[in-house]
Design a protein around this motif. Structure first.
Motif, short mmCIF file in Angstrom:
data_model
loop_
_atom_site.label_atom_id
_atom_site.label_comp_id
_atom_site.label_asym_id
_atom_site.label_seq_id
_atom_site.Cartn_x
_atom_site.Cartn_y
_atom_site.Cartn_z
N ASP A 11 -63.08 24.50 -11.78
CA ASP A 11 -61.76 24.29 -11.08
C ASP A 11 -61.23 25.62 -10.87
OD1 ASP A 11 -59.33 23.91 -10.19
OD2 ASP A 11 -58.73 22.30 -11.59
N PRO A 12 -61.57 26.56 -9.85
CA PRO A 12 -61.12 27.99 -10.07
C PRO A 12 -59.75 28.47 -10.17
CG PRO A 12 -62.85 27.48 -8.25
CD PRO A 12 -62.35 26.16 -8.90
N GLU A 13 -58.97 27.62 -9.60
CA GLU A 13 -57.66 28.03 -9.50
C GLU A 13 -56.72 27.28 -10.68
OE1 GLU A 13 -56.40 30.03 -6.99
OE2 GLU A 13 -58.51 30.10 -6.32
N TRP A 14 -57.47 26.66 -11.59
CA TRP A 14 -56.68 26.03 -12.59
C TRP A 14 -55.99 27.00 -13.54
CZ3 TRP A 14 -56.46 25.97 -18.02
CH2 TRP A 14 -55.68 24.95 -18.73
N THR A 15 -54.58 26.37 -14.01
CA THR A 15 -53.71 27.09 -15.05
C THR A 15 -53.20 25.81 -15.61
OG1 THR A 15 -51.74 27.39 -13.76
CG2 THR A 15 -53.23 29.10 -13.46
N ILE A 16 -52.69 25.79 -16.95
CA ILE A 16 -51.89 24.75 -17.45
C ILE A 16 -50.67 24.55 -16.83
CG2 ILE A 16 -50.78 26.16 -19.02
CD1 ILE A 16 -52.13 22.59 -19.67
N TRP A 17 -50.09 25.69 -16.03
CA TRP A 17 -48.88 25.45 -15.52
C TRP A 17 -48.63 24.66 -14.18
CZ3 TRP A 17 -45.78 26.70 -19.25
CH2 TRP A 17 -46.31 27.89 -20.19
N THR A 18 -49.99 24.87 -13.61
CA THR A 18 -49.76 24.11 -12.00
C THR A 18 -50.95 23.31 -11.92
OG1 THR A 18 -50.92 26.18 -11.30
CG2 THR A 18 -48.82 26.20 -11.12
N GLY B 154 -42.75 28.45 -17.41
CA GLY B 154 -43.26 29.41 -18.45
C GLY B 154 -44.26 30.21 -18.36
N ARG B 155 -44.94 30.10 -17.44
CA ARG B 155 -46.17 31.05 -16.86
C ARG B 155 -45.52 32.41 -16.90
NH1 ARG B 155 -45.12 32.34 -11.63
NH2 ARG B 155 -43.92 31.15 -10.62
N LEU B 156 -44.15 32.85 -16.81
CA LEU B 156 -43.84 33.92 -16.67
C LEU B 156 -43.65 34.98 -17.88
CD1 LEU B 156 -40.80 33.08 -14.09
CD2 LEU B 156 -43.17 34.11 -13.46
N TRP B 157 -43.89 34.31 -18.89
CA TRP B 157 -43.78 34.95 -20.21
C TRP B 157 -44.95 34.75 -21.10
CZ3 TRP B 157 -40.22 31.11 -18.87
CH2 TRP B 157 -38.89 31.34 -18.33
N ARG B 158 -45.72 35.96 -21.42
CA ARG B 158 -46.51 36.21 -22.39
C ARG B 158 -45.90 36.00 -23.95
NH1 ARG B 158 -51.19 40.51 -23.54
NH2 ARG B 158 -51.26 40.22 -26.09
N LEU B 159 -46.80 35.14 -24.86
CA LEU B 159 -46.28 34.91 -26.14
C LEU B 159 -47.50 35.16 -27.10
CD1 LEU B 159 -43.61 34.13 -27.66
CD2 LEU B 159 -44.30 31.83 -27.34
N ASP B 160 -47.33 36.22 -27.94
CA ASP B 160 -48.55 36.27 -28.91
C ASP B 160 -48.14 35.55 -30.08
OD1 ASP B 160 -49.66 38.22 -27.18
OD2 ASP B 160 -48.15 39.92 -27.80
N THR B 161 -49.11 35.43 -30.90
CA THR B 161 -49.13 34.65 -32.24
C THR B 161 -47.99 35.45 -33.30
OG1 THR B 161 -51.14 35.86 -33.20
CG2 THR B 161 -51.23 33.71 -32.10
N SER B 162 -47.54 34.70 -34.15
CA SER B 162 -46.42 35.30 -35.08
C SER B 162 -45.39 36.19 -34.66
CB SER B 162 -47.26 36.18 -36.21
OG SER B 162 -48.08 35.07 -37.06
N THR B 163 -44.87 35.93 -33.36
CA THR B 163 -43.84 36.67 -32.72
C THR B 163 -42.74 35.94 -32.91
OG1 THR B 163 -44.48 35.91 -30.45
CG2 THR B 163 -45.47 37.90 -31.21
N LEU B 164 -41.30 36.70 -32.89
CA LEU B 164 -40.16 36.07 -32.78
C LEU B 164 -39.44 36.22 -31.36
CD1 LEU B 164 -37.52 34.81 -34.11
CD2 LEU B 164 -37.00 37.26 -34.87
N SER B 165 -39.11 35.23 -30.80
CA SER B 165 -38.11 35.35 -29.59
C SER B 165 -36.78 34.66 -29.79
CB SER B 165 -38.90 34.74 -28.38
OG SER B 165 -40.29 35.33 -28.16
N VAL B 166 -35.82 35.34 -29.11
CA VAL B 166 -34.39 34.57 -29.26
C VAL B 166 -33.77 34.00 -27.83
CG1 VAL B 166 -32.24 34.83 -30.02
CG2 VAL B 166 -34.26 36.13 -31.39
#
Length: 186
Positions: free
Chosen positions: A98-105, A159-171
């Protein structure tokens, strides 16, 4: 609206390091994930939280504990987006068929729909806003990115617009009653 929501993605696991989609599989933290989770304690101390929630998965619960929140309340609505048949599979492997697959769409066979995810994350947003204080949530990458979209009043796909790494804090918070991102992936 004066609620503030602090988001913490769990520490590193074998599958998060390998880029394998992990929702239902209950993996432990890697030793590096344990250390990363412990380092969060210093960053979170000094803030008073009116509500502390965690996903029921051990990677999130253990991150909460190691970060100094052993009494975080388990909230089933904070489990990761269910990847269904793609559990444990990388995006590159999925894209072979599925060449175009993303979890978002994309369509995720046997997995959770965006509508179902929206419904449960909207309950988390309502719960946090009802505190009218500061909340702290320990959860997972796609779940937290989708939660951010819902906080902002956007579809979970954004949510596809933001990268989120492990053990990070966002507010997340508000500016003049408008929901905003105050800090991201720090």
């Amino acid at each position: 609206m004066s609620a503030t929501l602090h988001l913490v993605r769990h520490g590193a696991t074998e599958w998060s390091e390998a880029g394998r989609h992990t929702s239902r599989t209950d993996l432990p933290l890697l030793p590096s994930g344990v250390e990363m989770a412990r380092s969060l304690a210093r960053r979170l101390e000094g803030t008073t939280y009116d509500l502390v929630l965690t996903s029921p998965r051990q990677r999130a619960r253990n991150t909460a504990m190691l970060a100094g929140f052993p009494d975080a309340v388990v909230d089933e609505d904070l489990v990761e987006w269910d990847y269904g048949d793609y559990e444990g599979v990388t995006t590159d492997v999925i894209r072979e068929t599925d060449p175009e697959w993303t979890i978002w769409t994309g369509v995720t066979p046997g997995g959770e729909s965006a509508e179902a995810l929206t419904e449960r994350l909207d309950r988390v947003v309502a719960r946090v806003r009802a505190t009218d204080g500061t909340a702290l949530v320990f959860a997972h990458g796609h779940c937290l990115r989708a939660l951010t979209a819902r906080w902002l009043g956007l579809p979970v796909s954004e949510g596809r617009l933001w990268r989120l790494d492990t053990s990070t804090l966002s507010v997340l918070g508000a500016e003049r009653e408008q929901p905003v991102i105050l800090r991201w992936n720090s």
